[in-house]
Design a protein around this motif. Structure first.
Motif, PDB file in Angstrom:
ATOM      1  N   GLU B 118      35.373  36.572  29.174  1.00 45.80           N
ATOM      2  CA  GLU B 118      34.800  38.051  29.479  1.00 45.80           C
ATOM      3  C   GLU B 118      34.638  38.105  30.799  1.00 45.80           C
ATOM      4  N   ASN B 119      35.387  38.365  32.022  1.00 44.21           N
ATOM      5  CA  ASN B 119      35.371  38.423  32.704  1.00 44.21           C
ATOM      6  C   ASN B 119      34.220  39.121  33.814  1.00 44.21           C
ATOM      7  N   VAL B 120      34.052  39.018  34.561  1.00 42.21           N
ATOM      8  CA  VAL B 120      32.715  39.869  34.736  1.00 42.21           C
ATOM      9  C   VAL B 120      33.153  41.503  34.869  1.00 42.21           C
ATOM     10  N   GLY B 121      32.799  42.474  34.442  1.00 42.74           N
ATOM     11  CA  GLY B 121      33.001  44.253  34.510  1.00 42.74           C
ATOM     12  C   GLY B 121      33.858  44.474  36.196  1.00 42.74           C
ATOM     13  N   ASN B 122      35.036  44.890  35.562  1.00 37.90           N
ATOM     14  CA  ASN B 122      35.288  45.355  37.196  1.00 37.90           C
ATOM     15  C   ASN B 122      36.896  44.954  36.972  1.00 37.90           C
ATOM     16  N   LEU B 123      37.871  46.221  37.165  1.00 37.53           N
ATOM     17  CA  LEU B 123      38.939  46.205  37.531  1.00 37.53           C
ATOM     18  C   LEU B 123      39.508  46.062  38.863  1.00 37.53           C
ATOM     19  N   ILE B 124      39.175  44.682  39.600  1.00 36.43           N
ATOM     20  CA  ILE B 124      40.046  44.613  40.804  1.00 36.43           C
ATOM     21  C   ILE B 124      39.780  43.544  40.490  1.00 36.43           C
ATOM     22  N   CYS B 125      38.909  42.604  41.837  1.00 36.11           N
ATOM     23  CA  CYS B 125      39.037  41.093  42.351  1.00 36.11           C
ATOM     24  C   CYS B 125      39.404  40.694  40.484  1.00 36.11           C
ATOM     25  N   PRO B 126      38.680  40.795  39.398  1.00 39.82           N
ATOM     26  CA  PRO B 126      39.792  39.517  38.050  1.00 39.82           C
ATOM     27  C   PRO B 126      40.873  39.668  38.320  1.00 39.82           C
ATOM     28  N   THR B 127      41.576  40.450  38.952  1.00 39.41           N
ATOM     29  CA  THR B 127      43.008  40.614  38.384  1.00 39.41           C
ATOM     30  C   THR B 127      43.847  39.445  38.801  1.00 39.41           C
ATOM     31  N   THR B 128      43.027  39.263  40.749  1.00 37.05           N
ATOM     32  CA  THR B 128      44.315  37.937  41.605  1.00 37.05           C
ATOM     33  C   THR B 128      43.414  37.068  40.834  1.00 37.05           C
ATOM     34  N   TYR B 129      42.756  36.677  39.923  1.00 36.95           N
ATOM     35  CA  TYR B 129      42.982  35.197  39.799  1.00 36.95           C
ATOM     36  C   TYR B 129      42.891  34.995  38.654  1.00 36.95           C
ATOM     37  N   ASP B 130      43.968  33.713  38.321  1.00 34.89           N
ATOM     38  CA  ASP B 130      44.617  33.132  37.416  1.00 34.89           C
ATOM     39  C   ASP B 130      43.397  32.261  36.996  1.00 34.89           C
ATOM     40  N   LEU B 131      43.160  32.286  35.546  1.00 33.32           N
ATOM     41  CA  LEU B 131      42.230  31.315  34.761  1.00 33.32           C
ATOM     42  C   LEU B 131      42.875  30.444  33.878  1.00 33.32           C
ATOM     43  N   GLY B 132      43.853  29.997  33.571  1.00 35.26           N
ATOM     44  CA  GLY B 132      45.142  29.171  32.852  1.00 35.26           C
ATOM     45  C   GLY B 132      45.100  29.551  31.676  1.00 35.26           C
ATOM     46  N   GLU B 133      44.419  31.621  31.511  1.00 34.10           N
ATOM     47  CA  GLU B 133      44.795  32.345  30.185  1.00 34.10           C
ATOM     48  C   GLU B 133      46.144  31.962  29.621  1.00 34.10           C
ATOM     49  N   ASP B 134      46.725  32.406  28.589  1.00 26.23           N
ATOM     50  CA  ASP B 134      48.059  32.998  27.992  1.00 26.23           C
ATOM     51  C   ASP B 134      48.605  34.319  28.505  1.00 26.23           C
ATOM     52  N   PHE B 135      47.193  35.259  28.519  1.00 19.95           N
ATOM     53  CA  PHE B 135      47.124  36.422  28.812  1.00 19.95           C
ATOM     54  C   PHE B 135      45.944  37.209  28.843  1.00 19.95           C
ATOM     55  N   LYS B 136      45.802  38.194  29.665  1.00 20.42           N
ATOM     56  CA  LYS B 136      44.668  38.914  30.089  1.00 20.42           C
ATOM     57  C   LYS B 136      44.951  40.165  29.224  1.00 20.42           C
ATOM     58  N   VAL B 137      44.536  40.465  28.814  1.00 16.81           N
ATOM     59  CA  VAL B 137      43.751  42.166  28.479  1.00 16.81           C
ATOM     60  C   VAL B 137      43.323  43.671  28.629  1.00 16.81           C
ATOM     61  N   ALA B 138      43.431  43.973  29.646  1.00 11.57           N
ATOM     62  CA  ALA B 138      42.446  44.932  29.698  1.00 11.57           C
ATOM     63  C   ALA B 138      42.173  46.270  29.098  1.00 11.57           C
ATOM     64  N   LEU B 139      40.571  46.479  28.651  1.00 16.13           N
ATOM     65  CA  LEU B 139      40.072  47.576  28.130  1.00 16.13           C
ATOM     66  C   LEU B 139      39.610  48.911  28.727  1.00 16.13           C
ATOM     67  N   LEU B 140      40.493  49.732  28.567  1.00 15.97           N
ATOM     68  CA  LEU B 140      39.962  51.123  28.937  1.00 15.97           C
ATOM     69  C   LEU B 140      39.383  52.032  28.319  1.00 15.97           C
ATOM     70  N   SER B 141      38.297  52.088  28.090  1.00  9.54           N
ATOM     71  CA  SER B 141      37.652  53.259  27.404  1.00  9.54           C
ATOM     72  C   SER B 141      37.782  54.628  27.327  1.00  9.54           C
ATOM     73  N   VAL B 142      37.692  55.758  26.428  1.00 14.67           N
ATOM     74  CA  VAL B 142      38.407  56.756  26.879  1.00 14.67           C
ATOM     75  C   VAL B 142      36.900  57.416  27.295  1.00 14.67           C
ATOM     76  N   THR B 143      36.232  57.334  27.976  1.00 15.23           N
ATOM     77  CA  THR B 143      34.719  58.078  28.546  1.00 15.23           C
ATOM     78  C   THR B 143      34.820  57.279  30.105  1.00 15.23           C
ATOM     79  N   GLU B 144      36.560  56.276  30.500  1.00 11.92           N
ATOM     80  CA  GLU B 144      36.354  56.403  31.820  1.00 11.92           C
ATOM     81  C   GLU B 144      37.261  56.946  32.726  1.00 11.92           C
ATOM     82  N   GLY B 145      37.227  58.271  32.015  1.00  8.58           N
ATOM     83  CA  GLY B 145      38.711  59.007  33.056  1.00  8.58           C
ATOM     84  C   GLY B 145      39.736  58.980  32.236  1.00  8.58           C
TER      85      GLY B 145
END
Lengths: 133, 225
Positions: B118-145
């Motif tokens: 679970e990355n630090v809450g942030n939609l920008i910087c974590p995008t750039t850093y590969d952690l060796g994961e199989d895939f990234k999951v983006a969460l978007l809650s409906v309250t965010e617009g």
């Protein structure tokens, strides 16, 4: 800030290869799609080098706009700034990103500690590990 | 005299090499690694809790939590009996491969079938850093617009899965779900789009099925079936 630290690490590595010295300036390529803000990166660099041997050195950012190519329509020109489309707005074909992913250290200017006057150019590309994009 | 050195090296090369080393070790152990990214308060930990309640019966799971401060998230995971390690970044807005390496050294998280980061809450910087994961999951809650995918395109273009969370709140919000899904498809036509509510349980089963399928596919691909 993390990216400025990584750039600093690459630069120290290069300075080490070329004998001790003080960094004057670093030129980096920053692509539009990397979500890195050039002004903030320059500011982060100042903070990273502050109080160290390379204090006062500058970071010059070469901005690389995003470019995308469609196999049918060619360059996608009517792209909104910063957007990253995967399909061609004109024909719906998948697009290839041909620019804008850059985050590279391009060039380093430094003064060797035991030196004065003149200028020379060194090319380290031959020593590269071939991981440039 | 000033020396001018042509460098041409990736700024993140050290980080990228570490991530590749992690990826090889996760392939060796047959561990599926999922890097979860969203803005603060989208429900990453709550989704994880709902996921772990369902998955832990049949699968060994482990969690690495990234936050600026506090052990709260790791405590919530441990309360479910799942091993968790909290990385405190002390201000940094993302996790990097070095921190994942250190976390795996500090805590007994592996072997596991699925490792959630679970990355630090942030939609920008974590995008750039590969952690060796199989895939990234983006969460978007409906309250965010409903304008967020186009405002933060990099994460939604790179995430193989986008989870639209808190879907139970949809009747109370001016959130155009169809428009969001259209934005997501144009940024990333191949990505899976899921709708979930950890409160009502909607969509959680489908999300867990996706994880189990991806785990099985990885085990097949690495010859560990």
């Amino acid at each position: 800030m993390g990216i400025a630290l990584e750039i600093h690490r690459v630069c120290r590595d290069v300075v080490r290869q070329h004998g001790p010295g003080r960094i004057e300036s670093v030129r980096v390529a920053v692509g539009e799609l990397t979500a890195v803000e050039p002004e903030l990166l320059r500011f982060a660099w100042e903070a990273v080098v502050a109080d160290g041997p390379h204090a006062g050195s500058t970071l010059d950012v070469v901005w690389c706009p995003a470019t995308q190519l469609c196999s049918q329509c060619g360059d996608v020109k009517d792209r909104t700034a910063g957007s990253w489309l995967r399909i061609c707005p004109a024909c719906g074909r998948p697009l290839e990103v041909t620019g804008g992913d850059e985050l590279d250290v391009l060039e380093l200017r430094f003064t060797p500690d035991d030196d004065a006057g003149g200028a020379s150019a060194v090319d380290t590309q031959a020593h590269d590990r071939g991981d440039s994009p | 005299m000033t020396q001018v050195v042509t460098v041409r090296r990736r700024a993140l090369e050290a980080s990228e090499e570490r991530a590749q080393a992690l990826r090889r070790s996760f392939a060796d152990t047959g561990t599926l690694v999922v890097n979860i990214i969203s803005s603060p308060g989208s429900g990453k930990t709550t989704l994880l809790e709902a996921t772990l309640r369902r998955l832990t019966a049949g699968h060994h799971c482990a969690v690495i939590e990234g936050d600026v401060a506090t052990e709260r998230d790791a405590d919530r995971i441990r309360a479910l009996g799942v091993p968790a390690h909290q990385i405190l970044t002390g201000g940094a807005c993302h996790l990097d491969a070095r921190q994942i390496e250190a976390a795996l050294g500090a805590a007994r998280l592996l072997p596991a079938d699925i490792l959630f980061i679970e990355n630090v809450g942030n939609l920008i910087c974590p995008t750039t850093y590969d952690l060796g994961e199989d895939f990234k999951v983006a969460l978007l809650s409906v309250t965010e617009g409903d304008d967020k995918p186009f405002k933060y395109p990099a994460i939604f273009a790179r995430a193989e899965v986008t989870v639209i969370s808190k879907i139970d709140l949809l009747p109370h919000l001016p959130f155009d779900l169809a428009a969001v899904e259209e934005q997501l498809r144009s940024l990333n036509p191949g990505a899976a789009i899921l709708r979930t509510s950890a409160t009502t349980g909607e969509g959680i089963e489908g999300w867990c099925e996706l994880l189990v399928k991806r785990l099985a596919a990885k085990r097949r691909a690495t010859g560990q079936e």
